[in-house]
Scaffold this motif. Structure first.
Motif, PDB file in Angstrom:
ATOM      1  N   LEU A   1       0.825  -1.203   0.000  1.00 52.60           N
ATOM      2  CA  LEU A   1       0.000   0.000   0.000  1.00 52.60           C
ATOM      3  C   LEU A   1       0.859   1.253   0.000  1.00 52.60           C
ATOM      4  O   LEU A   1       0.378   2.355   0.213  1.00 52.60           O
ATOM      5  N   ALA A   2       2.160   1.061  -0.200  1.00 53.84           N
ATOM      6  CA  ALA A   2       3.064   2.203  -0.124  1.00 53.84           C
ATOM      7  C   ALA A   2       3.845   2.332  -1.423  1.00 53.84           C
ATOM      8  O   ALA A   2       4.056   1.352  -2.140  1.00 53.84           O
ATOM      9  N   ARG A   3       4.240   3.577  -1.716  1.00 52.87           N
ATOM     10  CA  ARG A   3       5.144   3.786  -2.838  1.00 52.87           C
ATOM     11  C   ARG A   3       6.373   4.494  -2.284  1.00 52.87           C
ATOM     12  O   ARG A   3       6.245   5.483  -1.564  1.00 52.87           O
ATOM     13  N   ALA A   4       7.540   3.969  -2.592  1.00 55.77           N
ATOM     14  CA  ALA A   4       8.801   4.497  -2.062  1.00 55.77           C
ATOM     15  C   ALA A   4       8.732   4.628  -0.545  1.00 55.77           C
ATOM     16  O   ALA A   4       9.226   5.575   0.043  1.00 55.77           O
ATOM     17  N   GLY A   5       8.060   3.686   0.071  1.00 58.18           N
ATOM     18  CA  GLY A   5       8.012   3.682   1.527  1.00 58.18           C
ATOM     19  C   GLY A   5       6.976   4.607   2.131  1.00 58.18           C
ATOM     20  O   GLY A   5       6.775   4.607   3.337  1.00 58.18           O
ATOM     21  N   VAL A   6       6.315   5.404   1.298  1.00 55.62           N
ATOM     22  CA  VAL A   6       5.300   6.320   1.824  1.00 55.62           C
ATOM     23  C   VAL A   6       3.932   5.666   1.662  1.00 55.62           C
ATOM     24  O   VAL A   6       3.539   5.291   0.559  1.00 55.62           O
ATOM     25  N   VAL A   7       3.237   5.512   2.767  1.00 55.58           N
ATOM     26  CA  VAL A   7       1.957   4.815   2.743  1.00 55.58           C
ATOM     27  C   VAL A   7       0.897   5.679   2.046  1.00 55.58           C
ATOM     28  O   VAL A   7       0.759   6.866   2.336  1.00 55.58           O
ATOM     29  N   ASN A   8       0.185   5.068   1.135  1.00 59.15           N
ATOM     30  CA  ASN A   8      -0.939   5.738   0.488  1.00 59.15           C
ATOM     31  C   ASN A   8      -2.140   5.628   1.427  1.00 59.15           C
ATOM     32  O   ASN A   8      -2.805   4.601   1.509  1.00 59.15           O
ATOM     33  N   ARG A   9      -2.405   6.701   2.138  1.00 59.85           N
ATOM     34  CA  ARG A   9      -3.393   6.653   3.211  1.00 59.85           C
ATOM     35  C   ARG A   9      -4.799   6.416   2.687  1.00 59.85           C
ATOM     36  O   ARG A   9      -5.596   5.718   3.315  1.00 59.85           O
ATOM     37  N   ALA A  10      -5.081   7.002   1.544  1.00 59.82           N
ATOM     38  CA  ALA A  10      -6.427   6.829   0.987  1.00 59.82           C
ATOM     39  C   ALA A  10      -6.664   5.358   0.653  1.00 59.82           C
ATOM     40  O   ALA A  10      -7.695   4.782   0.990  1.00 59.82           O
ATOM     41  N   ARG A  11      -5.663   4.754   0.015  1.00 60.55           N
ATOM     42  CA  ARG A  11      -5.806   3.337  -0.333  1.00 60.55           C
ATOM     43  C   ARG A  11      -5.872   2.472   0.920  1.00 60.55           C
ATOM     44  O   ARG A  11      -6.601   1.487   0.985  1.00 60.55           O
ATOM     45  N   GLU A  12      -5.083   2.856   1.915  1.00 58.31           N
ATOM     46  CA  GLU A  12      -5.078   2.080   3.157  1.00 58.31           C
ATOM     47  C   GLU A  12      -6.467   2.116   3.796  1.00 58.31           C
ATOM     48  O   GLU A  12      -7.002   1.089   4.230  1.00 58.31           O
ATOM     49  N   ARG A  13      -7.046   3.306   3.837  1.00 57.21           N
ATOM     50  CA  ARG A  13      -8.379   3.421   4.435  1.00 57.21           C
ATOM     51  C   ARG A  13      -9.411   2.655   3.627  1.00 57.21           C
ATOM     52  O   ARG A  13     -10.257   1.944   4.171  1.00 57.21           O
ATOM     53  N   ALA A  14      -9.310   2.789   2.315  1.00 56.54           N
ATOM     54  CA  ALA A  14     -10.287   2.114   1.455  1.00 56.54           C
ATOM     55  C   ALA A  14     -10.203   0.601   1.650  1.00 56.54           C
ATOM     56  O   ALA A  14     -11.217  -0.096   1.774  1.00 56.54           O
ATOM     57  N   MET A  15      -8.964   0.109   1.692  1.00 57.84           N
ATOM     58  CA  MET A  15      -8.754  -1.322   1.864  1.00 57.84           C
ATOM     59  C   MET A  15      -9.321  -1.787   3.210  1.00 57.84           C
ATOM     60  O   MET A  15      -9.962  -2.836   3.305  1.00 57.84           O
ATOM     61  N   THR A  16      -9.081  -0.998   4.242  1.00 54.29           N
ATOM     62  CA  THR A  16      -9.590  -1.361   5.554  1.00 54.29           C
ATOM     63  C   THR A  16     -11.115  -1.396   5.551  1.00 54.29           C
ATOM     64  O   THR A  16     -11.734  -2.343   6.034  1.00 54.29           O
ATOM     65  N   HIS A  17     -11.711  -0.336   4.983  1.00 52.53           N
ATOM     66  CA  HIS A  17     -13.175  -0.284   4.909  1.00 52.53           C
ATOM     67  C   HIS A  17     -13.712  -1.516   4.200  1.00 52.53           C
ATOM     68  O   HIS A  17     -14.674  -2.146   4.635  1.00 52.53           O
ATOM     69  N   GLN A  18     -13.056  -1.856   3.093  1.00 53.87           N
ATOM     70  CA  GLN A  18     -13.522  -2.985   2.297  1.00 53.87           C
ATOM     71  C   GLN A  18     -13.550  -4.275   3.117  1.00 53.87           C
ATOM     72  O   GLN A  18     -14.533  -5.014   3.092  1.00 53.87           O
TER      73      GLN A  18
END
Lengths: 301, 524
Positions: free
Chosen positions: B387-404
């Motif tokens: 869920l990260a690019r270059a070590g930086v977490v994509n927060r929107a994707r992380e939240r979406a994935m969690t919600h899912q």
């Protein structure tokens, strides 16, 4: 009283406060990360002294070797800063390997390092201050950019980067995970050793930077610089709400903690409070902050 | 009619709104052993905690010899002569048996320890049990059975004004060998003859039949039956204990379903004790003892895509150790493991995760969750790198994935930012499962779940079974370790039975009966 308030809130004084907490602040960023993993670093004060001394010696060595014409060269500055960072990082590798790989208690390893690094600082400097540093190096501690001292800029940058790494990156998340439940992190496939080692090395780099900044500010490397800093730094981290048990806290809290303690010191100074009494007051405030945190948590569970 | 040594009437206990015990009544009589049975999560522990003063009931009353009593702390119960022997023994490892026996109540004069009186009291207590234990050895060097004796001696030596009157034992034989179990029972019979009231909680019905005078059965926090042991032979207890809707449903694959390719092939796997107990060479779920459990002697089996295989056996048979060795959390001393046709030798769980093997440990709080962190942080722990690019977490994707996944697994939580410790056991377990389901790289090919529904409420239990079956249907191989035979029967397509570190049998289809499993589990 209002005169006192006026003195306190003047821009000059606020910058004074900021400058006074710069070194503690830089160290606080690294210490926060270390404590988040469930560790501790008692050696930061000695690390500051040793990296400062080595930086100054490196500057002199390069200077006497290269500069004969007298034109100011950037080389000694780079050498000094590089040496400071290298010394700090070496301390971090030492601690990190002992803690992460050999699973030695961080408290004891860094207690040993505290003594070793302080001793080396005295040995290398023969117990004397090392002065006559290149002007470019001193700029790190004494320069002013847009009216703000360079150490304040550097501290702000450290807090900014520290916050970003901890809050937004995988590595930051893993630091919290290792401190929150190391077994769970390990079973989830996280390289817990690597994370711990990396955290101590990053902390070491910040110690090196803090050593360079302090040396530059004083215009000389002093072997007993940074004496007792470890306690001030840990106080800032703890007052900022980071749990010593790991896994909980943030560098923003540490910033608040450092500002809180720095402000208090400054205000007590302006109010002409007996300096001995000042130490007592600061101690009581730290105690209240920690107890307040405990009570808040008890209220919830 | 004599008064009960300890009687609890109409006890109700709620944890965070969830009813753990509903209107339960029990009477413990002097000179009698009273068995308490029920499945995991039936409320046995809660009832014992109430009786031992570790938890105040939300409703109901306690009485000793007919007089109402109230315990605010375990200490109050101690003073009234009630002691509970926990599953996790509460001894100080570095202290000798003597020091442990008098712990907290050391004989002393002017604050100086009275060594002679200490010794005398410890000897009296141990002799009273008829046990022979070296009183000077640090208890960490004693066997588990001996430690348990020390614990009981500690209870006997307790300086309650009236002496010990009620002894409560929580699964005392779970960690003991058959021989040790007999020895313990002999002691308990002696204590009974001295007029002690004993509450004996156990999963092992054959023991209860031999030992107990009375029995009380709990299910889902309620009293469902009880009386003298003559009225309730083991065969009648099981339906009472497991009379839940679940056993009437099955999550097994339909008979015509053919399992897919072999994912995991384990050949004569063995493990050994770790060299240094304090090193984290192995993560022991904290519920299990650190020593004493059997190591894996020989385990061979095959896991195919699309099937759920159950690994069953008594606690200490080495089931969890098989899992830990498979994922590289524990060193293995012999045997080979082949994963999708290639040799597999993980050096740490990291290698297992990278090979697509997930592991849900037995003890959620100790080994799976970061309790103070949010549902989101706990859910994305494994998949974070993806869920990260270059070590930086994509927060929107992380939240979406969690919600899912919160939605897919019907995790009941106020928000994805709620600390996971505030969730019920069932929802916490779903979070741990979700961690492995979140699209990972590589995709999950094997999931090992140790005690999938321990401490999980009934509703969430069926949802977890649904999830595991869905996973298998999508070609994951699922290995379940469970102590709950009803669960094993309902969920698993095949059962491997472990005993004393060996896989001693495999049951499929119609052979998969409780009787067959039980006969393999217990040495004949």
């Amino acid at each position: 009283m209002s005169a006192l308030a006026g003195a306190f809130f003047s821009l000059g004084n606020l910058l004074n406060v900021a400058l006074s907490i710069a070194v503690i602040g830089i160290l606080g960023v690294g210490m926060t990360a270390v404590i988040l993993t469930g560790g501790i670093d008692l050696s930061v004060g000695s690390g500051v002294a040793l990296s400062g001394v080595v930086a100054a010696l490196a500057a002199h060595a390069v200077d006497s070797g290269a500069a004969t014409g007298g034109s100011p060269s950037l080389l000694p500055v780079v050498a000094a800063l590089g040496a400071a960072l290298a010394v700090g990082a070496a301390g971090g590798v030492f601690t990190g390997v002992a803690v992460a790989r050999l699973r030695a208690p961080a408290f004891l390893v860094t207690l040993a390092l505290l003594s070793i690094e302080r001793g080396l600082a005295f040995l290398f400097s023969s117990g004397q201050a090392v002065s006559d540093l290149p002007a470019g190096f001193n700029w790190l501690g004494q320069g002013i950019v847009f009216g703000v001292p360079v150490p304040v800029w550097l501290t702000a940058a450290c807090f900014g980067v520290g916050w970003f790494v901890l809050a937004r990156t995988t590595w930051g998340r893993w630091i919290y995970a290792v401190g929150g439940n190391e077994a769970a992190a390990w079973l989830a496939g996280i390289d817990t050793r690597g994370v711990t080692l990396g955290t101590y090395v990053a902390n070491g780099l910040l110690v090196g930077l803090a050593g360079a900044v302090l040396t530059a500010r004083l215009g000389a490397a002093v072997p007993n610089a940074g004496l007792g800093y470890e306690l001030d730094v840990i106080a800032a981290v703890v007052v900022g709400g980071t749990a010593l048990t790991g896994g909980r806290g943030s560098v923003l809290g540490t910033l608040a903690g450092a500002v809180c303690i720095g402000t208090l010191d400054n205000a007590l100074n302006l109010a002409n409070v007996d300096p001995y009494l000042q130490r007592v007051v600061v101690g009581v405030v730290i105690l209240l902050a920690v107890l307040g945190e405990r009570l808040r948590h008890r209220g919830r569970t | 009619m004599t008064h009960a040594a300890l009687a609890a009437a109409h006890i109700t206990v709620r944890y965070a709104g969830v009813v753990a015990l509903r209107d339960v009544t029990i009477e413990l009589h002097p000179g009698a052993i009273h068995a308490l049975v029920g499945e995991n999560g039936a409320g046995k522990s809660t009832l014992m905690r109430v009786l031992a003063g570790a938890r105040s009931p939300d409703a109901g009353t306690l009485a000793m010899n007919g007089e109402a009593v109230q315990f605010r702390t375990p200490r109050d119960a101690h003073r009234a002569g009630i002691r509970m022997i926990q599953q996790e023994l509460s001894l100080v490892p570095g202290f000798s048996a003597t020091e442990n026996i008098v712990l907290g109540d050391e004989p002393s004069r002017w604050g100086i320890l009275d060594r002679r009186a200490t010794r005398a009291r410890a000897e009296r207590a141990i002799d009273g049990l008829g046990a022979s234990i070296d009183l000077d050895t640090p208890v960490e060097r004693l066997s588990l059975a001996q430690r348990q004796m020390v614990e009981i001696a500690k209870a006997l030596a307790a300086d309650a004004p009236s002496g010990l009157r009620v002894l409560i034992l929580d699964e005392p034989t779970a960690i003991l060998s058959a021989h040790e179990t007999d020895a313990l029972h002999a002691r308990l019979v002696v204590l009974r003859s001295r007029g002690l009231a004993i509450l004996y909680c156990s999963h092992r019905l054959d023991e209860i039949d031999r030992l107990a005078d009375h029995v009380t059965v709990l299910r889902d926090g309620a009293y469902v039956g009880g009386g003298t042991i003559r009225e309730f032979p083991p065969a009648t207890l099981i339906p009472l204990m497991v009379g839940r809707a679940i056993e009437r449903r099955s999550w097994r694959a339909p008979a015509e379903m053919v399992p897919g390719s072999v994912l995991l092939e384990v050949d004569r796997l063995a493990t050994a004790p770790p060299p240094a107990p304090h090193r984290r060479a192995r993560v022991r779920p904290s519920g299990a003892p650190v020593t004493g459990a059997t190591d894996v002697v020989e385990a061979s089996f095959v896991l195919r895509a699309g099937e759920i295989v159950g690994l069953v056996g008594l606690v200490g048979a080495g089931r969890s150790e098989v899992a830990l060795a498979l994922i590289g959390a524990m060193p293995r001393t012999a045997g080979t493991v082949t994963l999708r046709g290639a040799p597999f030798r993980p050096r740490s769980p990291r290698d297992a995760v990278r090979a697509g093997i997930g592991f849900v440990p037995e003890d959620r709080a100790a080994s799976a969750l970061m309790p103070r962190d949010s549902v989101r942080v706990n859910t994305t722990l494994v998949a974070l790198r993806g869920l990260a690019r270059a070590g930086v977490v994509n927060r929107a994707r992380e939240r979406a994935m969690t919600h899912q996944w919160v939605e897919a697994l019907r995790i009941k939580t106020p928000s994805i930012e709620t600390p996971v410790r505030r969730l019920s056991g069932g929802n916490q377990q779903k979070v741990v499962l979700a961690r492995w389901l979140v699209a990972g790289d590589p995709p999950l090919s094997v999931l090992i779940v140790d005690e999938p529904t321990r401490g999980v409420d009934v509703g969430a239990r069926t949802e977890i079974y649904d999830t595991l079956r869905d996973l298998a249907t999508n070609h994951t191989g699922v290995l379940i370790i469970t102590s709950d035979l009803v669960e094993a029967m309902a969920l698993c397509d095949r059962l491997l039975v472990m005993r004393e570190g060996r896989i001693v049998g495999e049951l499929t289809g119609a052979d998969q009966t409780a009787e067959r499993v039980a006969s393999l589990m217990v040495p004949s």
